[in-house]
Design a protein around this motif. Structure first.
Motif, mmCIF file in Angstrom:
data_model
loop_
_atom_site.group_PDB
_atom_site.id
_atom_site.type_symbol
_atom_site.label_atom_id
_atom_site.label_comp_id
_atom_site.label_asym_id
_atom_site.label_seq_id
_atom_site.Cartn_x
_atom_site.Cartn_y
_atom_site.Cartn_z
ATOM 1 N N ASP A 364 0.844 -1.196 0.000
ATOM 2 C CA ASP A 364 0.000 0.000 0.000
ATOM 3 C C ASP A 364 0.878 1.245 0.000
ATOM 4 O OD1 ASP A 364 -1.737 2.070 0.523
ATOM 5 O OD2 ASP A 364 -2.786 1.068 2.152
ATOM 6 N N GLY A 365 0.661 2.137 -0.979
ATOM 7 C CA GLY A 365 1.487 3.329 -1.115
ATOM 8 C C GLY A 365 1.411 4.298 0.051
ATOM 9 N N SER A 366 0.413 4.155 0.892
ATOM 10 C CA SER A 366 0.309 5.038 2.056
ATOM 11 C C SER A 366 1.238 4.614 3.190
ATOM 12 C CB SER A 366 -1.136 5.062 2.567
ATOM 13 O OG SER A 366 -1.520 3.791 3.064
ATOM 14 N N LYS A 367 1.881 3.464 3.030
ATOM 15 C CA LYS A 367 2.794 2.952 4.051
ATOM 16 C C LYS A 367 4.236 2.991 3.545
ATOM 17 C CE LYS A 367 -0.745 -0.298 5.699
ATOM 18 N NZ LYS A 367 -1.076 -1.732 5.935
ATOM 19 N N ASN A 368 5.179 2.765 4.459
ATOM 20 C CA ASN A 368 6.590 2.659 4.112
ATOM 21 C C ASN A 368 7.039 1.213 4.300
ATOM 22 O OD1 ASN A 368 6.617 5.428 3.742
ATOM 23 N ND2 ASN A 368 7.396 5.853 5.795
ATOM 24 N N TYR A 369 7.954 0.760 3.418
ATOM 25 C CA TYR A 369 8.440 -0.621 3.482
ATOM 26 C C TYR A 369 9.954 -0.649 3.303
ATOM 27 C CZ TYR A 369 3.516 -1.739 2.522
ATOM 28 O OH TYR A 369 2.145 -1.819 2.564
ATOM 29 N N TRP A 438 16.730 4.409 -1.961
ATOM 30 C CA TRP A 438 15.306 4.736 -1.985
ATOM 31 C C TRP A 438 14.710 4.471 -3.356
ATOM 32 C CZ3 TRP A 438 13.329 10.311 -2.891
ATOM 33 C CH2 TRP A 438 11.927 10.340 -2.846
ATOM 34 N N LEU A 439 13.569 3.781 -3.338
ATOM 35 C CA LEU A 439 12.800 3.544 -4.555
ATOM 36 C C LEU A 439 11.398 4.092 -4.320
ATOM 37 C CD1 LEU A 439 13.440 2.308 -7.274
ATOM 38 C CD2 LEU A 439 12.724 0.083 -6.395
ATOM 39 N N PRO A 440 11.034 5.203 -4.983
ATOM 40 C CA PRO A 440 9.728 5.837 -4.739
ATOM 41 C C PRO A 440 8.560 4.937 -5.136
ATOM 42 C CG PRO A 440 11.223 7.373 -5.795
ATOM 43 C CD PRO A 440 11.877 6.023 -5.875
ATOM 44 N N ILE A 441 7.488 5.013 -4.359
ATOM 45 C CA ILE A 441 6.266 4.267 -4.622
ATOM 46 C C ILE A 441 5.107 5.254 -4.774
ATOM 47 C CG2 ILE A 441 7.094 2.239 -3.357
ATOM 48 C CD1 ILE A 441 5.332 3.084 -1.005
ATOM 49 N N PRO A 442 3.979 4.823 -5.337
ATOM 50 C CA PRO A 442 2.844 5.746 -5.494
ATOM 51 C C PRO A 442 2.211 6.047 -4.140
ATOM 52 C CG PRO A 442 2.194 3.539 -6.101
ATOM 53 C CD PRO A 442 3.671 3.488 -5.860
ATOM 54 N N SER A 443 1.541 7.173 -4.037
ATOM 55 C CA SER A 443 0.874 7.512 -2.783
ATOM 56 C C SER A 443 -0.561 7.001 -2.809
ATOM 57 C CB SER A 443 0.878 9.028 -2.568
ATOM 58 O OG SER A 443 0.224 9.671 -3.645
ATOM 59 N N ASP A 444 -0.958 6.367 -1.717
ATOM 60 C CA ASP A 444 -2.363 5.982 -1.500
ATOM 61 C C ASP A 444 -2.939 5.063 -2.578
ATOM 62 O OD1 ASP A 444 -2.433 7.557 0.839
ATOM 63 O OD2 ASP A 444 -2.821 9.345 -0.356
ATOM 64 N N GLU A 445 -2.158 4.129 -3.088
ATOM 65 C CA GLU A 445 -2.718 3.112 -3.978
ATOM 66 C C GLU A 445 -1.847 1.857 -3.898
ATOM 67 O OE1 GLU A 445 -1.860 3.075 -8.398
ATOM 68 O OE2 GLU A 445 -1.557 5.215 -8.043
#
Length: 473
Positions: A364-369, A438-445
């Protein structure tokens, strides 16, 4: 008594033969049609793909740039390699393939028949960086070359550089390690070194005979479906009625015969009037056969689409073996064709995929991994590996630093003191100290990640190596 025994043995054998023949004769028409559709699917889909790409025979087409988030023509695009593609027609004789020198840059020349089996692959793994020349011939080649053929080309027929194709039409997909945009000129120069030459036809004449494959009247229905809308090749096949599907299939088998291990399915197909080398006229079939084929196409295509050919391993979908060369496993071959036409041999590259974290929850893009590799979990490879993030529709993600993947050869990632490695998946920067990882991910999806390992070592192929954990942070 001896004479009686002989007679009894003969009668028993005759009885068994009659029973066997009866069983075959009463084989369910629908079952045969269903099996035939599954068997035929990769061949029909590959032809639809060729017509969709609309490239002239025996010439390379080069993709000169890496894909970006704006590219929406294929899902899960590869940011590691640049592609060159060619479709061969061996009906007019052998084709000379030239593979240029690539120094230490990874490359793979995947050579597939129209059934999607990879039957040859000059690459960093198989022949090394210096390249070479190869003579590709069709299944009916008589061993003769034109009198004007150069001696150095004739020599190719005496060793491993003679490549015999099971089909007269061939699909070549070249992958070359790309690196950054600054390396485009280097990669493009290598691409230009890939050449195809029809033996016996001068190069200047060969270039004058370029024509669109869509002009072939035999496949007019497919061409019309492609040109009518922006349908993908799988969608084109999905919309075919039974008549178009099976008539196309039999037309294709004339130049692309079944493999030798396919004789059982070939025998079955003959019971519904489908015979290799003979074009089917659907309307000539009796009503029962037509009904069986109509229903079978609908059901088989539906089943192919819902297959999950790649099993889960530690919450990753990962199949280290069996792709690219399928034998008689027709449903597996069809499902792989639908999910990723042109899958390569695992010895050349494997692509584990996941959209789940360590707790089996959707990413989930709203979280950090954090993707954590223990010291002994760094992907074992003779070439390089990469990690790429995709959005919920499986496309690249626009982000402020324009970073779409991390690779072991191109990016300087910081390792932990104990030799382990952490890659941070989050929408905002993890801080200057960790930004290299760091590898950017989408927000909230939702999103997914693909780990690509090129020229993997033995422990990957044998399942000894363990995939990393994706943990909420």
């Amino acid at each position: 008594m001896k004479k009686f025994s002989h007679h009894f043995f003969f009668i028993t054998c005759l009885f068994l033969i009659i029973l066997s023949g009866t069983a075959m004769a009463t084989e369910n028409l629908y079952d045969i049609a269903y099996q035939t559709c599954v068997y035929a699917y990769p061949l029909v889909l590959t032809k639809a793909t060729q017509l969709s790409q609309n490239m002239p025979d025996n010439h390379f087409g080069h993709f000169r740039k890496l894909p970006s988030p704006s590219n929406r023509d294929i899902v899960r695009p590869n940011r590691d390699t640049m592609y060159s593609i060619a479709w061969l027609n061996l009906n007019k004789g052998p084709i000379l393939l030239t593979v240029p020198e690539t120094l230490d840059r990874y490359y793979l020349v995947q050579i597939m028949d129209m059934w999607t089996d990879t039957f040859a692959g000059p690459s960093s793994r198989t022949i090394g960086p210096k390249g070479g020349q190869f003579l590709i011939v069709g299944p009916n080649w008589d061993g003769q070359l034109p009198e004007t053929t150069l001696p150095e080309i004739i020599e190719l027929t005496n060793d491993y550089r003679l490549i015999k194709s099971p089909t007269n039409q061939v699909w070549i997909m070249v992958r070359i390690e790309a690196g950054s945009e600054a390396e485009y000129p280097i990669v493009q120069k290598i691409q230009d070194g890939y050449q195809l030459e029809q033996i016996g036809i001068p190069k200047d004449q060969s270039s004058q005979t370029l024509s669109s494959p869509r002009k072939d009247p035999r496949f007019l229905k497919i061409t019309q479906a492609i040109e009518k809308g922006a349908a993908t090749p799988p969608q084109v096949v999905e919309k075919m009625d039974a008549a178009t599907f099976f008539e196309t299939f039999t037309e294709l088998m004339i130049e692309n015969p079944p493999h030798i291990q396919d004789w059982p399915i070939v025998a079955l197909m003959s019971q519904i009037g489908i015979i290799p080398g003979k074009v089917l006229h659907f309307e000539s079939l009796d009503e029962n056969a037509q009904d069986a084929l109509n229903q079978a196409v609908q059901d088989a295509l539906k089943d192919i689409h819902v297959q999950t050919p790649i099993p889960f391993q530690d919450n990753w979908r990962f199949l280290p073996m069996f792709t690219g060369s399928y034998g008689a496993n027709y449903m597996f071959r069809a499902a792989i064709a639908f999910t990723g036409l042109g899958a390569n041999l695992p010895e050349d590259a494997v692509y584990p995929v996941t959209n789940l974290d360590y707790n089996s929850e959707i990413l989930d893009g709203s979280k950090n991994y954090v993707v954590h590799f223990e010291k002994d979990q760094i992907p074992p490879t003779y070439a390089f590996w990469s990690l790429t993030v995709y959005d919920s529709e499986i496309y690249l993600i626009e982000n402020p630093i324009h970073r779409y993947n991390l690779t072991s050869r191109q990016n300087v990632m910081k390792f932990n003191p104990d030799g382990s490695l952490d890659i941070y998946l989050q929408n905002s920067s993890p801080g200057a100290e960790f930004e290299s990882n760091w590898l950017p991910i989408p927000s909230d999806e939702p999103f997914s990640i693909t780990l690509r390992i090129y020229w993997p070592k033995r422990e990957v192929l044998e399942g000894i190596w363990k995939l990393p954990k994706v943990c909420p942070r």
